[in-house]
Design a protein around this motif. Structure first.
Motif, PDB file in Angstrom:
ATOM      1  N   PRO A  59       0.839  -1.215   0.000  1.00 38.47           N
ATOM      2  CA  PRO A  59       0.000   0.000   0.000  1.00 38.47           C
ATOM      3  C   PRO A  59       0.868   1.257   0.000  1.00 38.47           C
ATOM      4  CG  PRO A  59      -0.176  -1.209   2.101  1.00 38.47           C
ATOM      5  CD  PRO A  59       0.740  -1.995   1.235  1.00 38.47           C
ATOM      6  N   ASP A  60       0.324   2.333  -0.534  1.00 36.47           N
ATOM      7  CA  ASP A  60       1.013   3.632  -0.553  1.00 36.47           C
ATOM      8  C   ASP A  60       2.421   3.538  -1.144  1.00 36.47           C
ATOM      9  OD1 ASP A  60      -1.202   4.771   0.775  1.00 36.47           O
ATOM     10  OD2 ASP A  60      -0.410   3.985   2.673  1.00 36.47           O
ATOM     11  N   THR A  61       2.537   2.821  -2.233  1.00 31.19           N
ATOM     12  CA  THR A  61       3.856   2.619  -2.845  1.00 31.19           C
ATOM     13  C   THR A  61       3.816   3.114  -4.282  1.00 31.19           C
ATOM     14  OG1 THR A  61       4.157   0.661  -1.486  1.00 31.19           O
ATOM     15  CG2 THR A  61       5.555   0.804  -3.432  1.00 31.19           C
ATOM     16  N   SER A  62       4.939   3.674  -4.743  1.00 28.61           N
ATOM     17  CA  SER A  62       4.997   4.027  -6.160  1.00 28.61           C
ATOM     18  C   SER A  62       5.673   2.887  -6.936  1.00 28.61           C
ATOM     19  CB  SER A  62       5.762   5.343  -6.345  1.00 28.61           C
ATOM     20  OG  SER A  62       7.027   5.255  -5.751  1.00 28.61           O
ATOM     21  N   PHE A  63       5.204   2.707  -8.174  1.00 25.86           N
ATOM     22  CA  PHE A  63       5.678   1.585  -8.992  1.00 25.86           C
ATOM     23  C   PHE A  63       6.182   2.100 -10.334  1.00 25.86           C
ATOM     24  CE2 PHE A  63       2.229   0.013  -6.308  1.00 25.86           C
ATOM     25  CZ  PHE A  63       2.768  -1.135  -5.760  1.00 25.86           C
ATOM     26  N   ALA A  64       6.954   1.261 -11.018  1.00 28.80           N
ATOM     27  CA  ALA A  64       7.331   1.515 -12.411  1.00 28.80           C
ATOM     28  C   ALA A  64       7.328   0.159 -13.112  1.00 28.80           C
ATOM     29  CB  ALA A  64       8.714   2.150 -12.482  1.00 28.80           C
ATOM     30  N   ILE A  65       6.930   0.154 -14.376  1.00 35.76           N
ATOM     31  CA  ILE A  65       6.871  -1.116 -15.124  1.00 35.76           C
ATOM     32  C   ILE A  65       7.991  -1.136 -16.154  1.00 35.76           C
ATOM     33  CG2 ILE A  65       5.495  -2.509 -16.723  1.00 35.76           C
ATOM     34  CD1 ILE A  65       2.967  -1.145 -15.542  1.00 35.76           C
ATOM     35  N   VAL A  66       8.705  -2.260 -16.226  1.00 35.55           N
ATOM     36  CA  VAL A  66       9.674  -2.452 -17.308  1.00 35.55           C
ATOM     37  C   VAL A  66       9.230  -3.672 -18.110  1.00 35.55           C
ATOM     38  CG1 VAL A  66      12.078  -2.925 -17.912  1.00 35.55           C
ATOM     39  CG2 VAL A  66      11.565  -1.481 -15.924  1.00 35.55           C
ATOM     40  N   THR A  67       9.166  -3.503 -19.412  1.00 32.54           N
ATOM     41  CA  THR A  67       8.792  -4.627 -20.276  1.00 32.54           C
ATOM     42  C   THR A  67       9.585  -4.519 -21.583  1.00 32.54           C
ATOM     43  OG1 THR A  67       6.908  -5.885 -21.125  1.00 32.54           O
ATOM     44  CG2 THR A  67       6.753  -3.482 -21.331  1.00 32.54           C
ATOM     45  N   SER A  73      -3.732  -0.341 -18.636  1.00 34.86           N
ATOM     46  CA  SER A  73      -4.656  -0.334 -17.485  1.00 34.86           C
ATOM     47  C   SER A  73      -3.857  -0.443 -16.186  1.00 34.86           C
ATOM     48  CB  SER A  73      -5.718  -1.428 -17.611  1.00 34.86           C
ATOM     49  OG  SER A  73      -5.143  -2.689 -17.373  1.00 34.86           O
ATOM     50  N   TRP A  74      -2.806  -1.259 -16.176  1.00 30.69           N
ATOM     51  CA  TRP A  74      -1.971  -1.346 -14.967  1.00 30.69           C
ATOM     52  C   TRP A  74      -1.359   0.026 -14.664  1.00 30.69           C
ATOM     53  CZ3 TRP A  74       1.621  -6.278 -15.383  1.00 30.69           C
ATOM     54  CH2 TRP A  74       0.818  -7.433 -15.362  1.00 30.69           C
ATOM     55  N   SER A  75      -0.875   0.644 -15.753  1.00 31.68           N
ATOM     56  CA  SER A  75      -0.185   1.928 -15.596  1.00 31.68           C
ATOM     57  C   SER A  75      -1.140   2.976 -15.016  1.00 31.68           C
ATOM     58  CB  SER A  75       0.364   2.373 -16.951  1.00 31.68           C
ATOM     59  OG  SER A  75       0.760   3.693 -16.887  1.00 31.68           O
ATOM     60  N   SER A  76      -2.387   2.977 -15.519  1.00 31.30           N
ATOM     61  CA  SER A  76      -3.276   4.019 -14.987  1.00 31.30           C
ATOM     62  C   SER A  76      -3.774   3.653 -13.587  1.00 31.30           C
ATOM     63  CB  SER A  76      -4.405   4.342 -15.960  1.00 31.30           C
ATOM     64  OG  SER A  76      -5.283   3.287 -16.009  1.00 31.30           O
ATOM     65  N   GLU A  77      -4.023   2.345 -13.334  1.00 32.05           N
ATOM     66  CA  GLU A  77      -4.508   1.977 -11.985  1.00 32.05           C
ATOM     67  C   GLU A  77      -3.427   2.148 -10.912  1.00 32.05           C
ATOM     68  OE1 GLU A  77      -6.455  -1.911 -12.191  1.00 32.05           O
ATOM     69  OE2 GLU A  77      -7.438  -1.214 -14.016  1.00 32.05           O
ATOM     70  N   LEU A  78      -2.176   1.966 -11.314  1.00 27.09           N
ATOM     71  CA  LEU A  78      -1.090   2.114 -10.328  1.00 27.09           C
ATOM     72  C   LEU A  78      -0.430   3.486 -10.430  1.00 27.09           C
ATOM     73  CD1 LEU A  78       0.645  -1.394 -10.715  1.00 27.09           C
ATOM     74  CD2 LEU A  78      -0.886  -0.672  -8.886  1.00 27.09           C
ATOM     75  N   ASP A  79      -0.901   4.256 -11.409  1.00 28.18           N
ATOM     76  CA  ASP A  79      -0.345   5.582 -11.664  1.00 28.18           C
ATOM     77  C   ASP A  79       1.192   5.507 -11.808  1.00 28.18           C
ATOM     78  OD1 ASP A  79      -0.212   8.251 -12.033  1.00 28.18           O
ATOM     79  OD2 ASP A  79      -0.172   8.762  -9.893  1.00 28.18           O
ATOM     80  N   CYS A  80       1.620   4.650 -12.727  1.00 32.94           N
ATOM     81  CA  CYS A  80       3.067   4.436 -12.817  1.00 32.94           C
ATOM     82  C   CYS A  80       3.564   4.484 -14.260  1.00 32.94           C
ATOM     83  CB  CYS A  80       3.438   3.117 -12.160  1.00 32.94           C
ATOM     84  SG  CYS A  80       3.025   1.657 -13.089  1.00 32.94           S
ATOM     85  N   SER A 119      11.521   3.461  -1.525  1.00 32.81           N
ATOM     86  CA  SER A 119      10.420   2.554  -1.170  1.00 32.81           C
ATOM     87  C   SER A 119       9.640   2.092  -2.410  1.00 32.81           C
ATOM     88  CB  SER A 119       9.460   3.257  -0.205  1.00 32.81           C
ATOM     89  OG  SER A 119       8.821   4.317  -0.895  1.00 32.81           O
ATOM     90  N   SER A 120      10.044   2.573  -3.594  1.00 28.19           N
ATOM     91  CA  SER A 120       9.326   2.205  -4.825  1.00 28.19           C
ATOM     92  C   SER A 120       9.601   0.743  -5.203  1.00 28.19           C
ATOM     93  CB  SER A 120       9.779   3.095  -5.981  1.00 28.19           C
ATOM     94  OG  SER A 120       9.615   4.450  -5.657  1.00 28.19           O
ATOM     95  N   LYS A 121       8.712   0.207  -6.014  1.00 22.22           N
ATOM     96  CA  LYS A 121       8.890  -1.172  -6.495  1.00 22.22           C
ATOM     97  C   LYS A 121       8.889  -1.168  -8.015  1.00 22.22           C
ATOM     98  CE  LYS A 121       8.040  -2.427  -2.201  1.00 22.22           C
ATOM     99  NZ  LYS A 121       9.217  -2.349  -1.351  1.00 22.22           N
ATOM    100  N   VAL A 122       9.806  -1.937  -8.583  1.00 26.12           N
ATOM    101  CA  VAL A 122       9.891  -2.034 -10.043  1.00 26.12           C
ATOM    102  C   VAL A 122       9.246  -3.343 -10.479  1.00 26.12           C
ATOM    103  CG1 VAL A 122      11.418  -1.876 -12.040  1.00 26.12           C
ATOM    104  CG2 VAL A 122      12.112  -0.825  -9.875  1.00 26.12           C
ATOM    105  N   ILE A 123       8.360  -3.251 -11.461  1.00 28.08           N
ATOM    106  CA  ILE A 123       7.647  -4.438 -11.945  1.00 28.08           C
ATOM    107  C   ILE A 123       8.314  -4.915 -13.232  1.00 28.08           C
ATOM    108  CG2 ILE A 123       5.446  -5.256 -12.877  1.00 28.08           C
ATOM    109  CD1 ILE A 123       4.158  -2.916 -11.121  1.00 28.08           C
TER     110      ILE A 123
END
Ligand SMILES: NC(=O)c1ccc[n+]([C@@H]2O[C@H](COP(=O)([O-])OP(=O)(O)OC[C@H]3O[C@@H](n4cnc5c(N)ncnc54)[C@H](O)[C@@H]3O)[C@@H](O)[C@H]2O)c1
Length: 359
Positions: free
Chosen positions: A33-41, A55-62, A94-98
Motif C-alpha cells: 500500500p502507498d507505494t509508487s511503482f514503475a513497469i519495465v517490459t 490499465s496497470w499503468s493508470s490503476e497504479l499511476d506508474c 520505497s518504490s517497487k519495479v515491476i
C-alpha cells in the motif's frame, strides 16, 4: 496456488493461477500500500499486451519503460537505460519495479532494481514458461558480457512473483518448448516424485493441457524455492544442482553468439550432454539407463544452425563463471530424479562426451 520462499527478511510469495493478470493491480496494491511503482517490459510484450499494460499503468499511476527484445540486448547499455528511466521517473527507495516479461526482462530489471539507490524492491511477472519455472524465482539477476553469459549481476530476491499461465497463450511454440526444457530439468534433480510426474505427464504438458501445466509449474517452482531457501547464494553446492546441463548450455549459446539458439534449447542439448557424461563416468545406475533414455527420447532435440566443433565448446566452458579454481563443474544424473555435482571430470572425458553428442 501459493508458494512462500522462506528467506527471513527477504521472504516472498509466489502466486500461480490462470488469469491472475486481471487481478494484478489489486494484488500489488494490497501487498504494497502507498507505494509508487514503475513497469519495465519489452517491445514484444508492450505490443501484445498494450491494453493490459495501459490499465496497470493508470490503476497504479506508474510509468512504463520498454526495452528492445532479445538476449543480444541483455547488456550493460540496456541496464543503464533502465536506471536512467528509474531516475527520470523520480522513484524513491520505497518504490517497487515491476518486471513484465521473460527471463531477459526479469534478469535485467532485477539487476537494475538491485543497483538503483543501492537496491529497491521488485516484482516478477514472468510471461514465458522459462521465466515462470525458473528465472523469476531465486534472485539471480544480471546481464551478459561479450566474454560470456550473466557475467555481471547480483543476487537480489523479488518481493513478489505473480505467475499467470494465461500469458503462455501468445508465446511461440519454439519459446514454449525452450521453457519446457527448464521444467523437464527438474525431473532429473527434483526427486523421484518429480521424475515420475514428468514421466507420466510429459505429453500433456507439451500439449499445453492447462491443469497439468499448472501442476508442472507449481512443482518446479516449489523445488526451486526449497533449494534457494537452503542455498540462496550458491555456496553449499545444493543450488548448483539447478544448473543441470547448464555448463554445456552456456558454451553452446556462446558458440552461436547468443543469437540463433535459445537458452532452453541449449539447456536441452546440455541435459543430453550431462546424461552422456553420466554414462561415460558411471554416475548413472546402469539399471536405470532405460528409464532415463525413454524420458529423454520423448523430448526431441532442437535443430542447431550448424555443426558444432566440440573443441571450441570445451574452450568456452573454461571461460564460464561456473569454473571453480580452474575445474569444470558438472551436474550428473545418478538415479531417476537425483543428480550430484562433480568437479573431478577430466578434460579428456569432457571432450569425449562432446564428441559423442556432437559427432
Ligand atoms: N535468473 C535466473 O535464475 C535464470 C534462470 C534461467 C534463465 N535465465 C535467463 O533467462 C533468459 C531466457 O529467458 P526466456 O526464455 O524467457 O527468454 P526471453 O525473455 O528472451 O523471451 C523469449 C521471447 O519470448 C517473447 N515473449 C515473452 N513473453 C511472451 C508472451 N507471453 N507472448 C509472446 N511472446 C513473449 C520475448 O519477447 C522473447 O522474444 C536468458 O537470458 C537466461 O540467461 C535466468
Amino acid at each position: 496456488m501459493k508458494i512462500t520462499v522462506n528467506l527471513k527478511e527477504r521472504s516472498y510469495d509466489i502466486n500461480i493461477e490462470h488469469g491472475l493478470r486481471f487481478r494484478f493491480t489489486d494484488l500489488v496494491k494490497s501487498a504494497f500500500p502507498d507505494t509508487s511503482f514503475a513497469i519495465v517490459t519489452n517491445t514484444t510484450i508492450a505490443e501484445l499486451y498494450k491494453e493490459l499494460i495501459n490499465s496497470w499503468s493508470s490503476e497504479l499511476d506508474c510509468p512504463i519503460h520498454v526495452v528492445p527484445d532479445g538476449e543480444v540486448y541483455k547488456t550493460i547499455e540496456t541496464w543503464n537505460g533502465i536506471l536512467d528511466f528509474l531516475l527520470d521517473s523520480g522513484l524513491d527507495r520505497s518504490s517497487k519495479v515491476i518486471a513484465l516479461g521473460g527471463g531477459v526482462v526479469g534478469d535485467m530489471t532485477g539487476f537494475a532494481a538491485s543497483t538503483f539507490l543501492r537496491g529497491v524492491g521488485f516484482i516478477q511477472v514472468p510471461t514465458t514458461l522459462l521465466a515462470m519455472v525458473d528465472s523469476s524465482v531465486g534472485g539471480k539477476t544480471g546481464v551478459d558480457h561479450a566474454t560470456g553469459k550473466n557475467l555481471i549481476g547480483a543476487f537480489h530476491q523479488p518481493e513478489l512473483v505473480i505467475i499467470d499461465t494465461g500469458f503462455l497463450d501468445t508465446l511461440s511454440d519454439r519459446d514454449f518448448l525452450s521453457g519446457y526444457a527448464e521444467l523437464f530439468k527438474y525431473a532429473l534433480i527434483g526427486g523421484r516424485d518429480m521424475f515420475d510426474f514428468v514421466y507420466a505427464n510429459h505429453d500433456a504438458m507439451v500439449a499445453k493441457e492447462r491443469d497439468k501445466l499448472l501442476e508442472g509449474i507449481y512443482r518446479s517452482v516449489s523445488i526451486k524455492a526449497r533449494v534457494v531457501e537452503q542455498d540462496e547464494h550458491e555456496t553449499s553446492g545444493l543450488r548448483a544442482l539447478l544448473n543441470f546441463g547448464h555448463t554445456f548450455a552456456h558454451s553452446i549459446e556462446k558458440y552461436f553468439n547468443f543469437e540463433s539458439v535459445l537458452h532452453g534449447e541449449a539447456v536441452l542439448w546440455g541435459i543430453h550432454c550431462a546424461y552422456e557424461m553420466g554414462k561415460l563416468t558411471d554416475t548413472v545406475s546402469s539399471g536405470d539407463c532405460s528409464l532415463f533414455e525413454e524420458l529423454l527420447s520423448r523430448m526431441p532435440l532442437p535443430k542447431l544452425p550448424q555443426k558444432v566443433d566440440p573443441g571450441k565448446i570445451l574452450g568456452f566452458m573454461y571461460k564460464d563463471k561456473k569454473v571453480l579454481s580452474g575445474k569444470l563443474r558438472f551436474v550428473l544424473p545418478t538415479d531417476p530424479g537425483f543428480s550430484k555435482v562433480s568437479t573431478d571430470i577430466s578434460e579428456k572425458q569432457v571432450l569425449a562426451t562432446l564428441e559423442r553428442v556432437f559427432p
